[in-house]
Design a protein around this motif. Structure first.
Motif, mmCIF file in Angstrom:
data_model
loop_
_atom_site.group_PDB
_atom_site.id
_atom_site.type_symbol
_atom_site.label_atom_id
_atom_site.label_comp_id
_atom_site.label_asym_id
_atom_site.label_seq_id
_atom_site.Cartn_x
_atom_site.Cartn_y
_atom_site.Cartn_z
ATOM 1 N N SER A 161 -3.658 3.723 -3.607
ATOM 2 C CA SER A 161 -3.518 2.495 -3.000
ATOM 3 C C SER A 161 -4.314 2.486 -1.711
ATOM 4 N N ASN A 162 -4.859 1.302 -1.313
ATOM 5 C CA ASN A 162 -5.597 1.202 0.046
ATOM 6 C C ASN A 162 -5.213 0.080 0.821
ATOM 7 N N LEU A 163 -5.399 0.549 2.125
ATOM 8 C CA LEU A 163 -4.914 -0.597 3.208
ATOM 9 C C LEU A 163 -5.827 -1.833 3.097
ATOM 10 N N SER A 164 -6.878 -1.877 2.621
ATOM 11 C CA SER A 164 -7.643 -2.981 2.514
ATOM 12 C C SER A 164 -7.277 -4.063 1.401
ATOM 13 N N GLU A 165 -6.288 -3.485 0.477
ATOM 14 C CA GLU A 165 -5.790 -4.526 -0.436
ATOM 15 C C GLU A 165 -4.819 -5.424 0.245
ATOM 16 N N SER A 166 -4.820 -6.442 -0.575
ATOM 17 C CA SER A 166 -3.732 -7.415 -0.163
ATOM 18 C C SER A 166 -2.361 -7.256 -0.105
ATOM 19 N N THR A 167 -1.602 -7.429 0.598
ATOM 20 C CA THR A 167 -0.137 -7.252 0.614
ATOM 21 C C THR A 167 0.620 -7.728 -0.615
ATOM 22 N N THR A 168 -0.228 -8.916 -1.150
ATOM 23 C CA THR A 168 0.527 -9.176 -2.420
ATOM 24 C C THR A 168 0.409 -8.139 -3.415
ATOM 25 N N VAL A 169 -0.834 -7.464 -3.477
ATOM 26 C CA VAL A 169 -1.105 -6.501 -4.644
ATOM 27 C C VAL A 169 -0.251 -5.060 -4.247
ATOM 28 N N LEU A 170 -0.360 -4.892 -3.096
ATOM 29 C CA LEU A 170 0.449 -3.626 -2.665
ATOM 30 C C LEU A 170 1.788 -3.774 -3.016
ATOM 31 N N GLN A 171 2.602 -5.177 -2.662
ATOM 32 C CA GLN A 171 3.808 -5.276 -3.065
ATOM 33 C C GLN A 171 3.986 -5.157 -4.861
ATOM 34 N N SER A 172 3.040 -5.779 -5.282
ATOM 35 C CA SER A 172 3.242 -5.745 -6.865
ATOM 36 C C SER A 172 3.152 -4.328 -7.440
ATOM 37 N N ARG A 173 2.379 -3.643 -6.882
ATOM 38 C CA ARG A 173 2.452 -2.308 -7.168
ATOM 39 C C ARG A 173 3.517 -1.520 -6.989
ATOM 40 N N PHE A 174 4.066 -1.812 -5.825
ATOM 41 C CA PHE A 174 4.988 -0.963 -5.355
ATOM 42 C C PHE A 174 6.431 -1.214 -6.561
ATOM 43 N N ALA A 175 6.576 -2.522 -6.628
ATOM 44 C CA ALA A 175 7.538 -3.019 -7.606
ATOM 45 C C ALA A 175 7.610 -2.397 -8.889
ATOM 46 N N SER A 176 6.289 -2.467 -9.341
ATOM 47 C CA SER A 176 5.977 -1.702 -10.704
ATOM 48 C C SER A 176 6.210 -0.372 -10.816
ATOM 49 N N GLU A 177 5.647 0.375 -9.897
ATOM 50 C CA GLU A 177 5.681 1.955 -9.852
ATOM 51 C C GLU A 177 6.537 2.597 -8.949
ATOM 52 N N HIS A 178 7.177 1.954 -7.973
ATOM 53 C CA HIS A 178 8.263 2.443 -7.115
ATOM 54 C C HIS A 178 7.589 3.376 -6.176
ATOM 55 N N TYR A 179 6.214 3.465 -6.096
ATOM 56 C CA TYR A 179 5.562 4.207 -5.131
ATOM 57 C C TYR A 179 4.345 3.584 -4.607
ATOM 58 N N LEU A 180 3.748 3.932 -3.471
ATOM 59 C CA LEU A 180 2.651 3.504 -2.983
ATOM 60 C C LEU A 180 1.799 4.878 -2.283
ATOM 61 N N TYR A 181 0.714 5.477 -2.947
ATOM 62 C CA TYR A 181 0.162 6.415 -2.182
ATOM 63 C C TYR A 181 -1.114 6.100 -1.235
#
Length: 306
Positions: A28-48
């Protein structure tokens, strides 16, 4: 697609993990939108997240910690290198092992990253509300031969908020042969294992073992999932839920490099807080403070498994 790391260098508890079951962590990248990051965390349960902290900031942490360990004979030189001597005089510190480790864990450079403004802002932004860290910090200097078995974090943090997130930080480059974090993909969907972990409130050595003892390759093969890891860079973090199965690869450094990482729990500031993990001298999981941690042991002593 082949992973970006050498699959033939991934061992847990002395056993080579099945190469075809290994894959890269989703970046994941901090340049991605908060919405995208939140969605990925909800799906995968982690953010790298890569390179959250600078190499200069990480070098300051390494120097701070390893200089303390050099003073008790465990690290060859003061400074950031972190090469294990194979010896220790730590048991002779007059203040005792727990107080020694509490003082190391409260280092200024370390806390500036683990509990500082940058990560506080990041966590609050990611989750859309003010987040706060537990004061209790799990600092882990892993010498060659050490690793952590697969486990869920929930049993250790079963009180207080039910929205706790772990932040694991790499204080140095940690290639797969030196023992970085590994997660079991989709393991938040293993209802049987998740429910079993949620039935445990760990508070003493009398509590049932929470480690998953099944061979990691066998587990992944039987569940049809991948084991995911990466060559971590200095300053990378991975944040994950209480219901993501994870552990660490063996540190197999041929140079004697000590893998240095920390994990801190974060939660919504408005939620109830488990008092065991708060304050200047927290009681910790079992009530004996920093002395209960593997990090408090001299580097010559094997880690306990819970």
């Amino acid at each position: 697609m082949m992973p970006e790391f050498d699959r033939d260098q991934c061992f847990m508890q002395g056993r080579l993990l099945e190469p075809l079951l290994l894959d890269d962590l989703t970046r994941s990248n901090l340049s991605e939108s908060t919405t995208v990051l939140q969605s990925r965390f909800a799906s995968e349960h982690y953010l790298y997240l890569k390179n959250v902290f600078s190499r200069e900031e990480v070098a300051a942490v390494r120097s701070e910690v390893f200089t303390r360990l050099h003073a008790v004979g465990e690290i060859e030189t003061a400074g950031p290198d972190g090469i294990y001597t194979g010896k220790s005089r730590r048991e002779k510190v007059p203040e005792g092992l727990g107080e020694f480790w509490r003082s190391v864990s409260q280092g200024t450079a370390l806390r500036e990253l683990s509990h500082g403004e940058q990560v506080t802002k990041l966590m609050s932004q990611l989750f859309g509300e003010p987040y706060m860290p537990h004061d209790y910090l799990f600092l882990r200097p892993a010498v060659p031969g050490r690793s952590t078995l697969l486990h869920y974090d929930h049993p250790f943090f079963a009180r207080g908020s039910d929205r706790i997130v772990t932040v694991w930080t790499a204080y140095g480059d940690i290639p797969v042969e030196e023992g970085p974090l590994l997660v079991v993909d989709k393991s938040h969907e293993f209802t049987d294992l998740v429910q079993a972990s949620q039935n445990v409130d760990y508070e003493s050595s009398e509590t049932p073992l929470v480690q998953v003892l099944q061979d990691p390759s066998e587990l992944a093969r039987s569940r049809g999932v991948k084991l995911k890891t990466a060559n971590f860079n200095a300053g990378d973090i991975i944040l994950f839920s209480m219901t993501l199965l994870h552990g660490s690869l063996d540190n197999r450094s041929e140079q004697g490099r000590v893998r240095l990482s920390s994990d801190v729990r974060w939660q919504p500031a408005k939620d109830p807080v488990d008092p065991r993990y708060m304050g200047d001298n927290p009681a910790g999981t079992t009530g004996v403070g920093y002395g209960e941690l593997n990090g408090a042991k001299p580097l010559t002593i094997d880690w306990h498994q819970r």
